[in-house]
Design an enzyme around this catalytic site. Structure first.
Site, PDB file in Angstrom:
ATOM      1  CG  HIS A 106      29.064  -1.796   1.550  1.00  0.00           C
ATOM      2  ND1 HIS A 106      30.423  -1.580   1.448  1.00  0.00           N
ATOM      3  CD2 HIS A 106      28.463  -0.642   1.172  1.00  0.00           C
ATOM      4  CE1 HIS A 106      30.629  -0.339   1.037  1.00  0.00           C
ATOM      5  NE2 HIS A 106      29.455   0.255   0.870  1.00  0.00           N
ATOM      6  CG  HIS A 164      25.414   0.753  -1.952  1.00  0.00           C
ATOM      7  ND1 HIS A 164      24.737   0.761  -0.748  1.00  0.00           N
ATOM      8  CD2 HIS A 164      26.591   1.405  -1.736  1.00  0.00           C
ATOM      9  CE1 HIS A 164      25.460   1.398   0.152  1.00  0.00           C
ATOM     10  NE2 HIS A 164      26.589   1.799  -0.418  1.00  0.00           N
TER      11      HIS A 164
END
Length: 637
Positions: free
Chosen positions: A535, A550
């Site tokens: 992620h 992110h």
């Protein structure tokens, strides 16, 4: 990757695990029940004891050689690639030598016992080393078959099916096949039956290795360039000493591994010598394959409802219950099958629990020690598996002697004392080890999913700080335009619904409400961090910018579901190259925020950091949205 190449690799996995099943499970049974037959029971028992202890010692020695095998494969450069030569050569030589070990070497032990043991030891360690070259090369070549993550996942699935079927079929066919091919009708077969069965399995291993060599191709790319040598035993112990969570889970898994290896290896002896029903072992092996598949499919469901400690403890308690039933089942086939199934069913889930904790311990160690030892951490589990197998090989030979399950023995010839001794070693001793494993895991392992999430959050907050002014980061000069790596609506960082990011404590930057799921490299850079949950990714740019990308808030909980990473740590990437792809509906379905955040973690090296596009406007990937101006470096630097 073509379907033919994928099938060839799957067949290679089938042959590889068939070979390992024969080597680890049934060579010992052949040695204890058929190899030594001088007519002198005491002398035969002595030879069985010595040879099985030699096998145990050699397999432990081979653990010390493993790291050098990995290095040799990494450094191999041929027109056929890194891996295929070792798969073919290792697979061919190990198959031929293992078949030789299913003979009495021309009756050499009757002529000169010492010479026989020397020859046996040389053949065994040679076979084991070449098999390790083949095994390490075979599984290590998976990333080289395709650079696309989806292609790799497809190929890995094919291979996993092949290996599961290959390893399972050996257990299903071993006793019926050995008895069928034997010249004499006995409950345990004879030398000819064992040799023909071994010839079939070794033949499959030989042919499958050549299929991999002939019908697969390695893809050359920067991703495959070796960045560091394989670490040895000393390196692994250093990693364990510094990472207490890795050490405790490894210790719990060590007791567990030795316990299940002993009991699993003795199951065929139970069916043969306690029940007198060797062919029934095939029924259990068939059931076991389906139970393994079922347990693997149930794991994601159970892991959501139970903590790792609770699930690990429950699995081992179930196994202990299975052992208890097994110990008193006698020759009642339905009860034995039930007990053996109860014992075997949780094993795949325990494997996955341990794998998850070991994987999570990478970030734990990174936070605690300040450096990442991923290759070391992930090498611990295979090391323990091999050690457990080595110990069980030596122990099983001694148990067979103790219980009288040697050459010429049948179920009728086993005494009451022999049965008692056998059951004590098959059930009582492993049960104590399982209890110790439960105590260690329950009292010492603290790496829950929540704890791991907290650790990753801390790493995200501190990531990139070490590259500020570090030799890994290029010195920034002048004014820099920073593009967005993804399309969507531009946001000020202060608008992000997360105090850590919005406050700027991690660094200055911006955010995007995504309209696309493709994350591209915003500039030429080196990938310095790929989070295991896929992620987030950390880049050190050739322009001096250290950037954390992110995806979403709270997306760590998805454990990588819906994310595909196309890069590896240490890889050089060009501007516009795809880094990560994610499925936005997966994030939204989980009730999570899909905002993509870009943070310059070395913001203190820059001044005049500002958005050059209006917040709230739609932007395309690679559009310039922020400018930075490098601070002048001090003269001393």
């Amino acid at each position: 990757m073509s379907l033919g190449a994928r099938l060839a690799y799957s067949f290679g996995a089938f042959g590889n695990d068939s070979f390992y099943g024969l080597l680890s499970g049934y060579l010992i049974m052949f040695i204890t029940s058929h190899l030594f037959n001088t007519g002198n029971a005491a002398e035969d028992a002595k030879m069985i004891s010595i040879v099985t202890l030699i096998i145990m010692a050699l397999r432990i020695v081979e653990l010390l050689i493993d790291p050098f095998i990995g290095n040799a494969i990494d450094r191999t450069k041929t027109r056929w690639g890194h891996f295929r030569p070792w798969v073919v050569v290792g697979g061919s030589i190990s198959a031929i030598i293992l078949l030789m070990l299913f003979t009495n070497l021309g009756g050499l032990y009757q002529k000169n016992a010492v010479l026989y043991m020397i020859v046996f030891a040389v053949l065994y360690i040679t076979m084991d080393i070449f098999y390790s070259f083949k095994d390490v090369g075979f599984w290590s070549m998976l990333p080289s078959l395709a650079t696309n993550s989806r292609e790799r996942e497809k190929t890995a699935t094919y291979a996993r099916v092949g290996s599961t079927v290959g390893g399972g079929l050996v257990g299903i066919l071993v006793m019926p096949a050995v008895i069928f091919f034997s010249a004499k009708a006995t409950s345990t077969g004879d030398d000819r039956g064992w040799f023909i069965f071994a010839a079939i399995i070794c033949g499959i291993a030989f042919v499958s290795a050549w299929c991999v060599g002939l019908f697969t191709r390695e893809v050359n790319s920067d991703i495959r360039k070796n960045k560091q040598d394989t670490k040895g035993i000393v390196g692994i112990f250093k990693a364990l000493s510094g990472n207490d969570q890795l050490m405790w889970v490894a210790l719990a898994y060590l007791f567990y591994g030795i316990a299940i290896n002993i009991t699993n290896s003795l199951e065929v002896y139970y069916f043969t010598y306690i029940m007198g029903m060797p062919k029934a072992f095939s029924i259990f092996s068939t059931i076991n394959i389906f139970l393994g598949i079922l347990a693997t499919s149930l794991f994601p469901v159970l892991s959501k409802r139970m903590s790792r400690k609770a699930l690990f403890t429950t699995c081992l308690v179930v196994m202990l219950c299975g052992m208890g039933i097994f110990a008193f089942a006698g020759s009642n086939l339905p009860l034995v099958l039930l007990a053996a199934s109860i014992f075997g069913f949780p094993q795949q889930m325990v494997f996955l629990i341990v794998l998850m904790v070991i994987t999570d311990s990478v970030e734990y160690g990174q936070l605690k020690l300040g450096h990442r030892d991923e290759s070391l951490a992930l090498s611990v589990r295979p090391l323990i598996d091999k050690f457990g197998g080595a110990v069980s090989n030596g122990v099983v030979g001694q148990i067979a002697i103790m219980a009288g399950m040697t050459t010429g023995a049948t179920a009728a010839s086993i005494t009451a004392a022999g049965r008692t001794n056998f059951k004590l070693m098959m059930f009582a001793v492993p049960a104590v080890m399982l209890v110790i494993a439960i105590i260690i895991f329950a009292s010492k392992v603290i790496l829950s999913e929540q704890k791991h999430a907290e650790i990753v959050a801390k790493l995200e907050q501190t990531w990139g700080k070490k590259y500020s002014g570090d030799q890994d980061a290029k010195q920034a000069n002048g004014s820099i335009e920073l593009p967005t790596p993804i399309a969507g609506q531009l946001m000020n960082l202060s608008e992000v619904n997360d105090q850590t990011f919005s406050s700027g404590s991690v660094g200055q930057g911006f955010a995007i409400k995504p309209s696309d799921g493709r994350v591209l490299a915003p500039f030429d850079a080196t990938v310095r961090q790929v989070f295991t949950t896929r992620h987030a990714v950390g880049l050190v740019g050739d322009n001096g910018v250290v950037l954390l990308i992110h995806i979403g808030l709270g997306t760590l909980k998805l454990k990588g579901t819906g994310f595909i990473s196309y890069v590896t740590e240490g890889q050089k990437v060009k501007k516009g190259q795809e880094l990560i792809e994610f499925w936005d509906p997966t994030i939204k379905k989980a009730g999570l925020d899909d905002t993509v955040i870009m943070v310059v973690t070395n913001s203190k090296d820059f001044k005049n950091i500002k958005l050059t596009a209006q917040a709230g406007t739609e932007v395309k990937a690679e559009d310039n949205v922020m400018s930075l101006e490098a601070k002048a470096k001090a003269a001393s630097k």
